[in-house]
Scaffold this motif. Structure first.
Motif, mmCIF file in Angstrom:
data_model
loop_
_atom_site.group_PDB
_atom_site.id
_atom_site.type_symbol
_atom_site.label_atom_id
_atom_site.label_comp_id
_atom_site.label_asym_id
_atom_site.label_seq_id
_atom_site.Cartn_x
_atom_site.Cartn_y
_atom_site.Cartn_z
ATOM 1 N N ASN A 163 0.840 -1.196 0.000
ATOM 2 C CA ASN A 163 0.000 0.000 0.000
ATOM 3 C C ASN A 163 0.880 1.251 0.000
ATOM 4 O OD1 ASN A 163 -2.250 1.826 0.500
ATOM 5 N ND2 ASN A 163 -1.573 1.826 2.625
ATOM 6 N N PHE A 191 2.471 1.596 -3.358
ATOM 7 C CA PHE A 191 1.484 2.095 -4.323
ATOM 8 C C PHE A 191 1.407 3.617 -4.253
ATOM 9 C CE2 PHE A 191 -3.023 3.020 -5.457
ATOM 10 C CZ PHE A 191 -3.052 2.464 -6.732
ATOM 11 N N PHE A 229 0.613 5.631 -7.555
ATOM 12 C CA PHE A 229 -0.486 4.755 -7.932
ATOM 13 C C PHE A 229 -0.190 3.878 -9.147
ATOM 14 C CE2 PHE A 229 -2.054 8.811 -6.160
ATOM 15 C CZ PHE A 229 -2.304 8.350 -4.882
ATOM 16 N N GLN A 252 -0.478 1.079 -11.277
ATOM 17 C CA GLN A 252 -1.621 0.171 -11.430
ATOM 18 C C GLN A 252 -1.248 -1.306 -11.316
ATOM 19 O OE1 GLN A 252 -4.883 1.437 -11.621
ATOM 20 N NE2 GLN A 252 -3.631 3.178 -11.007
ATOM 21 N N GLN A 278 -2.126 -2.309 -7.836
ATOM 22 C CA GLN A 278 -3.364 -1.763 -7.283
ATOM 23 C C GLN A 278 -4.181 -2.817 -6.533
ATOM 24 O OE1 GLN A 278 -6.040 0.137 -10.054
ATOM 25 N NE2 GLN A 278 -7.313 0.916 -8.407
ATOM 26 N N TYR A 311 -3.125 -2.926 -3.008
ATOM 27 C CA TYR A 311 -3.589 -1.712 -2.346
ATOM 28 C C TYR A 311 -5.039 -1.907 -1.887
ATOM 29 C CZ TYR A 311 -5.508 3.102 -2.387
ATOM 30 O OH TYR A 311 -6.160 4.268 -2.088
#
Length: 164
Positions: free
Chosen positions: A104, A107, A112, A114, A117, A120
């Motif tokens: 997390n 990420f 971010f 992907q 993700q 996350y």
């Protein structure tokens, strides 16, 4: 010779300028035991508090230069680190929630990315299910199956990226 598996973790730390501490020293000792007996690895293995981050940053640069290890390709580092964590969790050597927390944080640091993700989302689903019966991050996940779902996602990750 192949660097020890935890090199993936050290490289992601280096890429994001995480402070050098005793974990880096433990890694250096593991590398020495794997046959990487270089001047700067030996020096890193012997570090102790108080840590001078300026000096240690330069030392770790020298370590990676002498080992010819590149830590500039963020996408590759994310894949290697996630693969490392997946293996560790699946072998029972790392806590599931703490590993999801690390992914997390990664990420967020990668703005971010992907590719990670799902981890996350699973982190927040698992976190919510600790204190609540409901989570909104992963369809079908509940307290009874969240760990299984997480482990399956780590297995799927290894099927896709395990050999990179």
């Amino acid at each position: 010779m192949k660097p020890v598996d935890s090199t993936a973790e050290i490289l992601i730390w280096k890429h994001f300028n995480k402070s050098v501490d005793e974990k880096w020293s433990f890694w250096a000792v593991d590398m020495m035991m794997a046959g990487f007996d270089t001047e700067h690895i030996v020096e890193l293995a012997g570090i102790s508090k108080p840590y001078n981050q300026f000096e240690l940053g330069a030392l770790t640069d020298r370590v990676f230069n002498e080992l010819r290890i590149d830590f500039s390709d963020q996408q590759s580092l994310v894949i290697k680190y996630t693969t490392f964590l997946a293996k560790e969790v699946l072998m029972g050597r790392r806590d599931l929630l703490n590993s999801l927390r690390s992914l997390n944080q990664l990420f967020n640091k990668t703005e971010f990315d992907q590719i990670i993700q799902d981890f996350y989302l699973l982190y927040f689903a698992k976190e919510d299910l600790i204190s609540s019966e409901i989570q909104w991050y992963w369809e079908g996940a509940n307290r009874d199956n969240i760990d299984t779902i997480c482990m399956e996602q780590f297995e799927k990750w290894l099927e896709k990226y395990g050999e990179e």
